[in-house]
Design a protein around this motif. Structure first.
Motif, short mmCIF file in Angstrom:
data_model
loop_
_atom_site.label_atom_id
_atom_site.label_comp_id
_atom_site.label_asym_id
_atom_site.label_seq_id
_atom_site.Cartn_x
_atom_site.Cartn_y
_atom_site.Cartn_z
N TRP A 140 -4.03 -9.89 -4.65
CA TRP A 140 -4.47 -10.26 -3.21
C TRP A 140 -5.07 -9.24 -2.43
CZ3 TRP A 140 -2.00 -8.53 1.26
CH2 TRP A 140 -2.18 -8.96 2.53
N LEU A 141 -4.50 -8.03 -2.85
CA LEU A 141 -4.93 -6.60 -2.16
C LEU A 141 -6.41 -6.41 -2.69
CD1 LEU A 141 -2.12 -4.06 -2.48
CD2 LEU A 141 -3.06 -5.02 -0.34
N SER A 142 -6.60 -6.36 -4.06
CA SER A 142 -7.74 -5.97 -4.37
C SER A 142 -9.08 -6.81 -4.42
CB SER A 142 -7.88 -5.41 -5.92
OG SER A 142 -7.13 -6.49 -6.86
N TYR A 167 -9.10 -9.64 -1.87
CA TYR A 167 -9.38 -9.92 -0.69
C TYR A 167 -9.18 -8.89 0.57
CZ TYR A 167 -9.09 -14.61 -2.84
OH TYR A 167 -9.14 -15.43 -3.79
N THR A 168 -8.05 -8.38 0.45
CA THR A 168 -7.60 -7.66 1.77
C THR A 168 -8.35 -6.21 1.69
OG1 THR A 168 -5.49 -8.30 0.99
CG2 THR A 168 -5.44 -6.47 2.54
N TRP A 169 -8.51 -5.37 0.48
CA TRP A 169 -9.34 -4.05 0.69
C TRP A 169 -10.85 -4.34 1.02
CZ3 TRP A 169 -6.53 -1.50 -4.05
CH2 TRP A 169 -5.13 -1.09 -3.65
N PRO A 209 1.04 6.61 4.60
CA PRO A 209 0.37 6.66 3.47
C PRO A 209 0.70 5.13 2.89
CG PRO A 209 2.40 8.07 3.36
CD PRO A 209 2.22 7.23 4.82
N ARG A 210 -0.67 4.46 2.18
CA ARG A 210 -0.64 2.87 1.96
C ARG A 210 0.61 2.79 1.10
NH1 ARG A 210 -5.01 -0.90 2.65
NH2 ARG A 210 -3.78 -2.85 2.84
N PHE A 211 0.61 3.36 0.12
CA PHE A 211 1.84 3.05 -0.73
C PHE A 211 1.60 4.21 -1.76
CE2 PHE A 211 0.93 -0.72 -3.94
CZ PHE A 211 -0.46 -0.54 -3.85
N GLY A 241 8.26 -0.74 4.34
CA GLY A 241 8.14 -2.17 4.40
C GLY A 241 8.52 -2.89 3.06
N HIS A 242 9.43 -3.72 3.37
CA HIS A 242 9.96 -4.73 2.16
C HIS A 242 11.11 -4.22 1.55
CE1 HIS A 242 6.18 -7.03 2.77
NE2 HIS A 242 5.51 -5.73 2.57
N GLY A 243 11.21 -3.33 0.67
CA GLY A 243 12.25 -2.80 0.12
C GLY A 243 13.14 -3.72 -0.49
N THR A 289 8.29 -13.90 5.56
CA THR A 289 7.34 -14.88 5.30
C THR A 289 6.30 -14.41 4.29
OG1 THR A 289 6.28 -13.98 7.28
CG2 THR A 289 7.47 -16.22 7.38
N SER A 290 6.26 -13.18 4.18
CA SER A 290 5.30 -12.51 3.36
C SER A 290 5.90 -12.49 2.03
CB SER A 290 4.86 -11.10 3.62
OG SER A 290 4.55 -10.02 2.67
N ASN A 291 7.17 -12.28 1.96
CA ASN A 291 7.82 -12.18 0.76
C ASN A 291 8.11 -13.65 0.14
OD1 ASN A 291 9.96 -9.63 1.86
ND2 ASN A 291 8.02 -9.38 1.08
N GLY A 349 3.29 -17.21 1.08
CA GLY A 349 3.68 -15.82 0.77
C GLY A 349 3.23 -15.50 -0.54
N LEU A 350 3.34 -14.11 -0.61
CA LEU A 350 3.08 -13.53 -2.01
C LEU A 350 4.05 -13.61 -3.10
CD1 LEU A 350 1.64 -10.26 -0.14
CD2 LEU A 350 0.35 -11.65 -1.64
N GLY A 351 5.20 -14.27 -2.80
CA GLY A 351 6.00 -14.43 -3.67
C GLY A 351 6.69 -13.32 -4.36
N1 GUN Z 1 1.29 -2.67 -0.43
C1 GUN Z 1 0.27 -1.71 -0.40
N2 GUN Z 1 -0.72 -2.38 0.68
C2 GUN Z 1 -0.16 -3.45 0.95
C3 GUN Z 1 -0.57 -4.36 1.85
O1 GUN Z 1 -1.60 -4.32 2.58
N3 GUN Z 1 0.22 -5.48 2.30
C4 GUN Z 1 1.29 -5.70 1.55
N4 GUN Z 1 2.08 -6.62 1.60
N5 GUN Z 1 1.95 -4.71 0.51
C5 GUN Z 1 0.95 -3.59 0.38
#
Ligand code: GUN
Ligand code: ZN
Length: 437
Positions: A98-100, A102-104, A198-200, A270-272, A295-297, A304-306
């Motif tokens: 999904w990141l590569s 659509y999102t990016w 940092p994005r991740f 985020g998430h953990g 909802t994202s998880n 969501g992204l499962g």
């Molecule tokens: N991990 C790195 N970038 C992202 C993002 O934009 N969204 C989510 N959910 N996880 C990420």
């Protein structure tokens, strides 16, 4: 004409106090007084009769009534991407795809300043329309996407440009020098309203994270990033870092961030979701918080992204602070009511009885404000906090209903899309900033 010195807001109200307690007051009243800093601050919280007897005769007074609504504190969304509003509904096979896919590519569009500015204005209205009055937010890699959002958003936000200096597509890749320079100017300029982002770990050089962390601490910024969202991501991260000098022996994702100086009481991960006991210990010891994004998880069939379900009981046992977040666009809806519903439903399905509506509500309001260092001034209704609140559509209420029943009626009823429309009005600092038409 100047502002009235007092404002009385009359109606039924909900007031989240902790995970187990929420006040539900019928025919209530909240009274705000204007202070020397031009802020409306609560001076009375209680019943209508008492408020009118005490303040009803003041010379400089405005009285507002909300017979069709429930007065509630605004929401605090501690993890969302304001530049991902258009990819909320894109197909979600899994996080990395999904990141590569659509999102990016979408985030790259924010390079255009005009586009970014226009989108920030629109998104700001959307936040108010769902009753969100603060949060921790990710922008694109472009510095102006932070400037535009901070200028437009009404409420209390900390926002950062995502740092992408490695393993990123060429159209969304910065040099470490560029990234650090963007951090430096905004870190100094915005203080607590800036978040080192940092994005991740896969996309940000460790030395960029280290230098960023030094600046963030010096300038009292927040720090935010993604941590352990999916097993595939964890595998990818550990594989990458094994090859990097100084990281050959790291055992966990959290340890990487620790080595880069990112764990702190002003850090929101985020998430953990997939954390070991040792990692939870590291977070707890450093007072690092987690933004839980149900909802994202959630499973792909729930949009969501499962990625899995955050075990809040395990986190609490380890003493990790956490609150709720939408993670737009990993999460499909900006409304924190939708986030609360998903938290409740997913946990109840697993028979986790502690996941009540009261808990969800507390974690979307006061707990979020606490993570953002705002709980002395925001989050719920207490004397000396700022008069910021929302009016939620009032459901049919029975005399015997308690707070949990009222919240259930608000959060549980209607289609998901309808939840975004349940906010009738939003007030910030005693002034109406949104009214549903
Ligand atoms: N991990 C790195 N970038 C992202 C993002 O934009 N969204 C989510 N959910 N996880 C990420
Ligand atoms: Zn995110």
């Amino acid at each position: 004409m100047g502002k009235p010195q007092y404002k009385i807001f009359l109606g039924d109200y909900l007031n989240p106090l902790n995970d187990k307690t929420c006040q539900w007051v019928r025919q209530g009243a909240l009274v705000a007084k204007l202070n020397a800093q031009n802020e409306y601050i609560w001076c009375f919280i209680g019943k209508e009769k008492e408020a009118l007897a005490k303040y009803g005769q003041k010379n400089s007074l405005e009285v507002c009534e909300f017979p069709g609504g429930v007065i509630s504190p605004g929401f605090y969304d501690t993890h969302f991407h304001w530049v991902q509003d258009d990819v909320r509904t894109m197909p979600k096979e899994n996080l990395l795809v999904w990141l590569s896919k659509y999102t990016w590519p979408h985030e790259a569009k924010y390079k255009d300043k005009k586009f970014s500015k226009l989108k920030a204005t629109k998104f700001s209205k959307k936040l108010l329309s769902v009753g969100t009055l603060g949060g921790a937010c990710y922008a694109s890699i472009h510095g102006h996407s932070v400037d535009h959002a901070l200028k437009e958003f009404v409420g209390d936000y900390t926002i950062g440009n995502v740092l992408m200096t490695m393993n990123s597509p060429s159209y969304l890749n910065q040099s470490p020098k560029q990234a650090i320079s963007l951090v430096k100017t905004r870190s100094e300029k915005y203080g607590k309203n800036y978040a080192l982002t940092p994005r991740f770990a896969p996309t940000t050089h460790p030395h960029v994270m280290k230098e960023g962390s030094r600046l963030a601490k010096k300038n009292k910024n927040f720090i935010q990033t993604h941590l352990s969202e999916t097993p595939r991501e964890i595998e990818y991260v550990l594989g990458l870092y094994k090859e990097l000098p100084g990281f050959e022996k790291v055992k966990s994702y959290t340890e990487i961030y620790k080595k880069c100086g990112l764990l702190s009481s002003k850090t929101i991960m985020g998430h953990g979701i997939h954390l070991s006991r040792e990692e939870l210990k590291m977070l707890s010891k450093s007072k690092t918080a987690v933004a839980h994004c149900p909802t994202s998880n959630a499973p792909v069939k729930e949009l969501g992204l499962g990625s899995g379900l955050f075990d809040f009981k395990k986190a609490e046992r380890a003493g990790v602070r956490w609150s709720l977040a939408s993670d737009i666009g990993g999460g499909p809806f900006l409304s924190m009511l939708d986030v609360m519903r998903s938290f409740y439903k997913q946990n109840q399905k697993k028979k986790i009885k502690e996941a009540t509506y009261i808990k969800a509500y507390f974690r979307a309001t006061e707990a979020g404000a606490e993570l953002l260092g705002l709980s002395k001034k925001r989050g719920n209704f207490q004397k000396n906090k700022m008069a910021s609140f929302i009016i939620l559509e009032k459901p049919g209420i029975k005399k015997e209903d308690m707070a949990e029943d009222v919240l259930k009626k608000i959060i549980h009823r209607g289609a998901r899309e309808e939840l975004s429309k349940k906010v009738l009005q939003t007030y910030y600092n005693g002034e109406s900033v949104y009214q549903k038409t």
